[in-house]
Design a protein around this motif. Sequence first.
Motif, PDB file in Angstrom:
ATOM      1  N   ALA A 195       0.850  -1.295   0.111  1.00  0.00           N
ATOM      2  CA  ALA A 195       0.251   0.117   0.076  1.00  0.00           C
ATOM      3  C   ALA A 195       1.044   1.335  -0.020  1.00  0.00           C
ATOM      4  N   PHE A 196       0.429   2.421  -0.407  1.00  0.00           N
ATOM      5  CA  PHE A 196       1.188   3.496  -0.499  1.00  0.00           C
ATOM      6  C   PHE A 196       0.592   4.367   0.824  1.00  0.00           C
ATOM      7  N   THR A 197       1.410   5.073   1.158  1.00  0.00           N
ATOM      8  CA  THR A 197       0.793   6.040   2.475  1.00  0.00           C
ATOM      9  C   THR A 197       1.119   7.370   1.758  1.00  0.00           C
ATOM     10  N   LEU A 198       0.145   8.334   1.662  1.00  0.00           N
ATOM     11  CA  LEU A 198       0.138   9.575   1.160  1.00  0.00           C
ATOM     12  C   LEU A 198       0.269  10.545   2.242  1.00  0.00           C
ATOM     13  N   HIS A 199       1.542  10.948   2.601  1.00  0.00           N
ATOM     14  CA  HIS A 199       1.983  11.855   3.659  1.00  0.00           C
ATOM     15  C   HIS A 199       1.221  13.023   3.519  1.00  0.00           C
TER      16      HIS A 199
ATOM     17  N   ARG B 111      -3.863   5.958   3.339  1.00  0.00           N
ATOM     18  CA  ARG B 111      -3.230   4.893   2.712  1.00  0.00           C
ATOM     19  C   ARG B 111      -4.231   4.378   1.440  1.00  0.00           C
ATOM     20  N   LEU B 112      -3.128   3.923   0.553  1.00  0.00           N
ATOM     21  CA  LEU B 112      -3.693   3.326  -1.015  1.00  0.00           C
ATOM     22  C   LEU B 112      -3.305   2.058  -1.045  1.00  0.00           C
ATOM     23  N   PRO B 113      -4.225   1.230  -0.906  1.00  0.00           N
ATOM     24  CA  PRO B 113      -3.846  -0.352  -0.904  1.00  0.00           C
ATOM     25  C   PRO B 113      -3.812  -0.460  -2.684  1.00  0.00           C
ATOM     26  N   VAL B 114      -2.576  -1.335  -2.887  1.00  0.00           N
ATOM     27  CA  VAL B 114      -2.488  -1.494  -4.406  1.00  0.00           C
ATOM     28  C   VAL B 114      -2.306  -3.144  -4.577  1.00  0.00           C
ATOM     29  N   LEU B 115      -1.446  -3.693  -3.972  1.00  0.00           N
ATOM     30  CA  LEU B 115      -1.481  -5.325  -4.073  1.00  0.00           C
ATOM     31  C   LEU B 115      -1.615  -5.959  -2.967  1.00  0.00           C
TER      32      LEU B 115
ATOM     33  N   GLY C 243      -3.541  -6.699 -16.571  1.00  0.00           N
ATOM     34  CA  GLY C 243      -4.514  -6.238 -15.625  1.00  0.00           C
ATOM     35  C   GLY C 243      -4.945  -4.794 -15.975  1.00  0.00           C
ATOM     36  N   ARG C 244      -5.953  -4.183 -15.650  1.00  0.00           N
ATOM     37  CA  ARG C 244      -6.278  -2.947 -15.869  1.00  0.00           C
ATOM     38  C   ARG C 244      -5.298  -1.615 -15.575  1.00  0.00           C
ATOM     39  N   SER C 245      -5.434  -0.650 -16.214  1.00  0.00           N
ATOM     40  CA  SER C 245      -4.644   0.410 -15.972  1.00  0.00           C
ATOM     41  C   SER C 245      -4.675   0.805 -14.409  1.00  0.00           C
ATOM     42  N   GLY C 246      -3.612   0.902 -13.501  1.00  0.00           N
ATOM     43  CA  GLY C 246      -3.713   1.042 -12.344  1.00  0.00           C
ATOM     44  C   GLY C 246      -3.962  -0.184 -11.128  1.00  0.00           C
ATOM     45  N   SER C 247      -4.017  -1.261 -11.916  1.00  0.00           N
ATOM     46  CA  SER C 247      -4.005  -2.518 -11.315  1.00  0.00           C
ATOM     47  C   SER C 247      -2.692  -2.849 -10.217  1.00  0.00           C
ATOM     48  N   GLY C 248      -1.781  -2.204 -10.713  1.00  0.00           N
ATOM     49  CA  GLY C 248      -0.356  -2.341  -9.766  1.00  0.00           C
ATOM     50  C   GLY C 248       0.772  -3.266 -10.453  1.00  0.00           C
ATOM     51  N   LYS C 249       0.649  -3.322 -11.962  1.00  0.00           N
ATOM     52  CA  LYS C 249       1.779  -4.108 -12.474  1.00  0.00           C
ATOM     53  C   LYS C 249       3.144  -3.393 -12.397  1.00  0.00           C
ATOM     54  N   SER C 250       3.148  -2.133 -12.650  1.00  0.00           N
ATOM     55  CA  SER C 250       4.577  -1.362 -12.568  1.00  0.00           C
ATOM     56  C   SER C 250       4.873  -1.371 -10.937  1.00  0.00           C
ATOM     57  N   THR C 251       4.076  -1.291 -10.129  1.00  0.00           N
ATOM     58  CA  THR C 251       4.287  -1.282  -8.859  1.00  0.00           C
ATOM     59  C   THR C 251       4.800  -2.538  -8.290  1.00  0.00           C
ATOM     60  N   LEU C 252       4.335  -3.722  -8.709  1.00  0.00           N
ATOM     61  CA  LEU C 252       4.549  -4.997  -8.440  1.00  0.00           C
ATOM     62  C   LEU C 252       6.334  -5.133  -9.132  1.00  0.00           C
TER      63      LEU C 252
ATOM     64  N   SER D  62      13.105  -1.817  -5.447  1.00  0.00           N
ATOM     65  CA  SER D  62      13.065  -0.425  -5.264  1.00  0.00           C
ATOM     66  C   SER D  62      11.639   0.215  -4.380  1.00  0.00           C
ATOM     67  N   TYR D  63      10.607  -0.850  -4.342  1.00  0.00           N
ATOM     68  CA  TYR D  63       9.625  -0.367  -3.379  1.00  0.00           C
ATOM     69  C   TYR D  63       9.870  -1.517  -2.022  1.00  0.00           C
ATOM     70  N   GLY D  64       9.617  -1.105  -1.028  1.00  0.00           N
ATOM     71  CA  GLY D  64       9.572  -2.030   0.175  1.00  0.00           C
ATOM     72  C   GLY D  64       8.014  -2.714   0.103  1.00  0.00           C
TER      73      GLY D  64
ATOM     74  N   PHE E 139       3.482  -6.213 -21.186  1.00  0.00           N
ATOM     75  CA  PHE E 139       3.444  -5.792 -22.567  1.00  0.00           C
ATOM     76  C   PHE E 139       2.107  -5.501 -22.902  1.00  0.00           C
ATOM     77  N   HIS E 140       1.941  -4.264 -23.088  1.00  0.00           N
ATOM     78  CA  HIS E 140       0.667  -3.767 -23.730  1.00  0.00           C
ATOM     79  C   HIS E 140       0.446  -4.353 -25.204  1.00  0.00           C
ATOM     80  N   ASP E 141       1.365  -4.568 -25.557  1.00  0.00           N
ATOM     81  CA  ASP E 141       1.388  -4.843 -27.194  1.00  0.00           C
ATOM     82  C   ASP E 141       1.166  -6.415 -27.213  1.00  0.00           C
TER      83      ASP E 141
ATOM     84  N   GLN F  37      -5.213  -7.820  -9.887  1.00  0.00           N
ATOM     85  CA  GLN F  37      -6.444  -6.923  -9.426  1.00  0.00           C
ATOM     86  C   GLN F  37      -6.355  -6.042  -8.425  1.00  0.00           C
ATOM     87  N   ARG F  38      -6.663  -4.791  -8.663  1.00  0.00           N
ATOM     88  CA  ARG F  38      -6.296  -3.753  -7.424  1.00  0.00           C
ATOM     89  C   ARG F  38      -6.568  -4.266  -6.113  1.00  0.00           C
ATOM     90  N   ALA F  39      -5.992  -3.981  -5.125  1.00  0.00           N
ATOM     91  CA  ALA F  39      -6.531  -4.553  -3.659  1.00  0.00           C
ATOM     92  C   ALA F  39      -7.554  -3.552  -3.261  1.00  0.00           C
TER      93      ALA F  39
HETATM   94  N1  LIG Z   1       4.742   6.164  -5.636  1.00  0.00           N
HETATM   95  C1  LIG Z   1       3.423   5.954  -5.560  1.00  0.00           C
HETATM   96  N2  LIG Z   1       2.743   6.822  -4.405  1.00  0.00           N
HETATM   97  C2  LIG Z   1       1.549   6.643  -4.516  1.00  0.00           C
HETATM   98  N3  LIG Z   1       0.614   6.042  -5.315  1.00  0.00           N
HETATM   99  C3  LIG Z   1       1.302   5.302  -6.104  1.00  0.00           C
HETATM  100  C4  LIG Z   1       2.807   5.229  -6.523  1.00  0.00           C
HETATM  101  N4  LIG Z   1       3.054   4.571  -7.478  1.00  0.00           N
HETATM  102  C5  LIG Z   1       1.975   4.153  -8.093  1.00  0.00           C
HETATM  103  N5  LIG Z   1       0.843   4.531  -7.395  1.00  0.00           N
HETATM  104  C6  LIG Z   1      -0.470   4.020  -7.689  1.00  0.00           C
HETATM  105  O1  LIG Z   1      -0.745   2.514  -7.500  1.00  0.00           O
HETATM  106  C7  LIG Z   1      -1.719   2.316  -8.454  1.00  0.00           C
HETATM  107  C8  LIG Z   1      -1.175   1.362  -9.305  1.00  0.00           C
HETATM  108  O2  LIG Z   1      -0.237   1.947  -9.980  1.00  0.00           O
HETATM  109  P1  LIG Z   1       0.729   1.298 -11.439  1.00  0.00           P
HETATM  110  O3  LIG Z   1       1.605   2.304 -11.931  1.00  0.00           O
HETATM  111  O4  LIG Z   1       1.354   0.342 -10.522  1.00  0.00           O
HETATM  112  O5  LIG Z   1      -0.268   0.799 -12.289  1.00  0.00           O
HETATM  113  P2  LIG Z   1      -0.218  -0.097 -13.655  1.00  0.00           P
HETATM  114  O6  LIG Z   1      -0.843  -1.392 -13.448  1.00  0.00           O
HETATM  115  O7  LIG Z   1       1.434  -0.185 -14.025  1.00  0.00           O
HETATM  116  O8  LIG Z   1      -0.900   0.810 -14.624  1.00  0.00           O
HETATM  117  P3  LIG Z   1      -0.582   1.237 -16.158  1.00  0.00           P
HETATM  118  O9  LIG Z   1      -1.161  -0.047 -16.932  1.00  0.00           O
HETATM  119  O10 LIG Z   1      -1.400   2.495 -16.326  1.00  0.00           O
HETATM  120  O11 LIG Z   1       0.908   1.478 -16.531  1.00  0.00           O
HETATM  121  C9  LIG Z   1      -2.214   3.499  -9.005  1.00  0.00           C
HETATM  122  O12 LIG Z   1      -3.283   3.944  -8.476  1.00  0.00           O
HETATM  123  C10 LIG Z   1      -1.296   4.637  -8.575  1.00  0.00           C
HETATM  124  O13 LIG Z   1      -1.834   6.113  -8.510  1.00  0.00           O
END
Ligand SMILES: Nc1ncnc2c1ncn2[C@@H]1O[C@H](COP(=O)(O)OP(=O)(O)OP(=O)(O)O)[C@@H](O)[C@H]1O
Length: 253
Positions: free
Chosen positions: A23-27, A33-37, A54-63, A70-72, A232-234, A249-251
Amino acid sequence: MKRDAWPLQPPVPVLRVSGLAKAFTLHLRGGLRLPVLHGVALEVRAGECVALVGRSGSGKSTLMKCLHGSYGIDAGEVRLHGGTGPVNLAQASVQQVLALRRRDIAYVSQFLRAPPRVSAIDVVAERVLQSEPAAPLDDALDADDARVDAARAQAGALLQRLNLPESLWSLPPATFSGGEQQRVNIARGLVVPARLLLLDEPTASLDATNRQVVIRLIHEAKAGGTAVVGIFHDEEVRDAVATRCIELQRALK
Ligand SMILES: Nc1ncnc2c1ncn2[C@@H]1O[C@H](COP(=O)(O)OP(=O)(O)OP(=O)(O)O)[C@@H](O)[C@H]1O
Ligand SMILES: [Mg+2]
């Protein structure tokens, strides 16, 4: 410590993720708290390519960033079978993570973050030099020159395959086009064989010819025993390289 025989034998996963939560904590928003995974599990073996979908914002890049260290993470394990044995990235020291990134993990981020004033060829060659065991202190200076020359030759060969014009090799990539920067980024990520290769949209800005080159490079990495996790979006690229897909899937809370 002795490095394991590599590639690992098929039963040993290079990467095993279990119960991962992030989850991200938005200070600046009063600690919102923004739960993602939540409860993410996956295993990737040598020679496999797992595509995160997964959909945009589902947390792929975060994972991906959690797998790169780079992320704990808030819960779970990210167990990587590196050259010196298994390491749980979630509990690893900064030094361990940096060592894994030099030798075992390669990450091609969506956008190149190149240091200013470093030429394109040296952005790639630097990766080769970083991955080598440190040279003994009594090495002659000309031996160092030889290492640099060999690293540049390796970098140049890959930039050539990726059709980056030789006239650009001595220039810093900051002013390159999106596709040119992406090819430098890909070359940097793939110039040294890694156990785990992380690819975040590696072909997003590439033309059809260079997409095919990248597909071939990913096939070669897999054949060499690298475990690959990619976004790979392509779909053409995904179908060509992925062994299987994992849907995120987004938490919810
Ligand atoms: N550093 C951060 N701080 C706060 N929120 C973040 C941070 N990084 C990502 N998020 C949030 O986490 C969620 C998942 O983001 P992420 O970039 O992992 O999505 P994604 O699945 O890669 O989407 P896309 O397909 O659009 O690239 C989003 O709602 C984003 O706003
Ligand atoms: Mg993303």
